[in-house]
Design an enzyme around this catalytic site. Sequence first.
Site, PDB file in Angstrom:
ATOM      1  N   ALA A  11       0.819  -1.211   0.000  1.00 13.74           N
ATOM      2  CA  ALA A  11       0.000   0.000   0.000  1.00 13.74           C
ATOM      3  C   ALA A  11       0.851   1.257   0.000  1.00 13.74           C
ATOM      4  O   ALA A  11       1.944   1.285   0.566  1.00 13.74           O
ATOM      5  CB  ALA A  11      -0.909   0.016   1.223  1.00 13.74           C
ATOM      6  N   CYS A  12       0.343   2.307  -0.677  1.00 18.67           N
ATOM      7  CA  CYS A  12       0.925   3.637  -0.534  1.00 18.67           C
ATOM      8  C   CYS A  12      -0.186   4.644  -0.740  1.00 18.67           C
ATOM      9  O   CYS A  12      -1.348   4.281  -0.805  1.00 18.67           O
ATOM     10  CB  CYS A  12       2.088   3.863  -1.499  1.00 18.67           C
ATOM     11  SG  CYS A  12       1.632   4.116  -3.214  1.00 18.67           S
ATOM     12  N   GLY A  13       0.155   5.904  -0.847  1.00 25.33           N
ATOM     13  CA  GLY A  13      -0.863   6.933  -0.959  1.00 25.33           C
ATOM     14  C   GLY A  13      -1.724   6.807  -2.201  1.00 25.33           C
ATOM     15  O   GLY A  13      -2.902   7.103  -2.173  1.00 25.33           O
TER      16      GLY A  13
END
Lengths: 96, 461
Positions: A11-13
Amino acid sequence: MVEKAKIVLVACGTAIATSTVVAIGIEEAMQERGVKVITRQCKAMEVPGLSSGVDLIVTTTPVPGNLGKPVIQTLAFLTGVGKDEVLDQIEKILRS
Amino acid sequence: MDIQTLMSRFGSMIILPMIIFILAFSMGAKPGRAFRAAITVGVAFIGINLVVGLMVKILSGVSNSMVQNTGRLMDIVDVGWPSAAAIAFGSTVGIWVIPIALSVNIILLLTHVTRTLNVDIWNFWHFAFIGSLIVAATGNLAWGLIATAIASAFALFLADWTAKAVQKYFGIPGISIPHLISASVVPIAIAINWIIERVPGLRDLNIDPETIQKRFGIMGDPVVQGMFIGLVLGAIGYCNTGDFLTVLTKVLECGMGLAAVMLLLPRMVKVLMEGLIPVSEAARVFMQKRYNGREFYIGLDSAILIGYPAAFSASLLLIPMVILLSFILPGNHVLVFADLVVMPFIVAMFAPVMKGNVVRIIIAGLITLVIGFYFGNNLADLFTTAAMSTKFEIPDIAAGAVKIISIGDGFMWPPFVFTNLTYAYGWAALLFLAAMVALLFFFYSKNTKAWEKATGVSDED
């Protein structure tokens, strides 16, 4: 018996930029270490909805808590600092 | 045949992969890996081109009927930062941006001017974006390249200046953010925060970020946003184009088409990103080897800040406001769409300045965007020219039916200021800009504490 691939949710932004770097980093390193992995990328906010059925969550930005899965929040894939330690940790979790 | 002709014949789809191969290989990546990366970059260009084509086709259709229906001329389509990045990397400036920005970084590190080692090669596109607009405006490649170098130095200044606040607020020691969207708007946030602090009532307002995220539910998802915006735009554009079934079909097609764009465009950018990884990794290792043992900040993408709740919640609320703004701002021709997803990047670094106050972040975001609309309207012609010259072959654009822009960085002040100054004053403007960046570094080094306090570092730290 064919070994079942482990699933890592990355996951990331945005699910585009930094998570791609992490996902590819994990795939390449785990292939070298002989661990079969499949990575899925998502945005941090989507993690609770997608976390069922995955073996590990690796993220570059905070994700909502209490998921019942191991979560590693790290910038090591982006900075290169401590990358081997994080990979060891990932390998250990995936082999357990 | 000279190199320039060859480059314009081949286009970015062919040239950029070659450059990526040479760069990755010369910085130490294995030839096989470099080759695969190079092809991936070419594939990404084809993919982005396809999706942008689809998007422009749908939106120019809507825009045409909307003029007839409502008299409102919205002939500038927002194609999003992914397109802007592709145009920037694919331009003649984009080919040079990686060596230029790395050299500027090395020089400024060696001379102790900056403390940031920018390993976020991907976001070098912001520097190339400015350069490519200048080339589109003036036809002068040298000016474009110099402006690109100045922009990359400016990003390092912003990263240094905001580093302490970012590290404390987000809890990421040793990191700075040389990102030309997120960091360039910090001065605006400081000014607005200063004003809000002096307004009784307003200064005490806040909203809990968690509540916003819960209320929004699936509306926070880009695919759902795409569908919803498509339905609304379709309804406005096509409401009187025939019998009920015809209208319904057109509206639904518009919704589904734009949902597709929202999902596919980021996927295509991911491919581009994948192709750049061997280069950015090689560059990171190359740079870190040379600065081993010295204290420096590692410059990363502001994407790592997006998961923090305040900015993310504020950007959810900003999306409908921006759509509304596009219809009510006098003289606006921009039909906002693809870059509604860039909101979190615009407000990400407001959070340390405003201590995570969602109301203040929204106010500062709105003001940034209201001004941004006029920058965007101003830059659309150049953006479109730049897209055409990188061989973005989109019929509706070629026919002059629509122009294109993106919120990131088309609505941001650095491209507007750099491009318009250079267009008007040429060399003098570039000298002035370089001098300004040098002065910023100088005053910051003379009075570091006070400068950092402005970005949100408190006294006790």
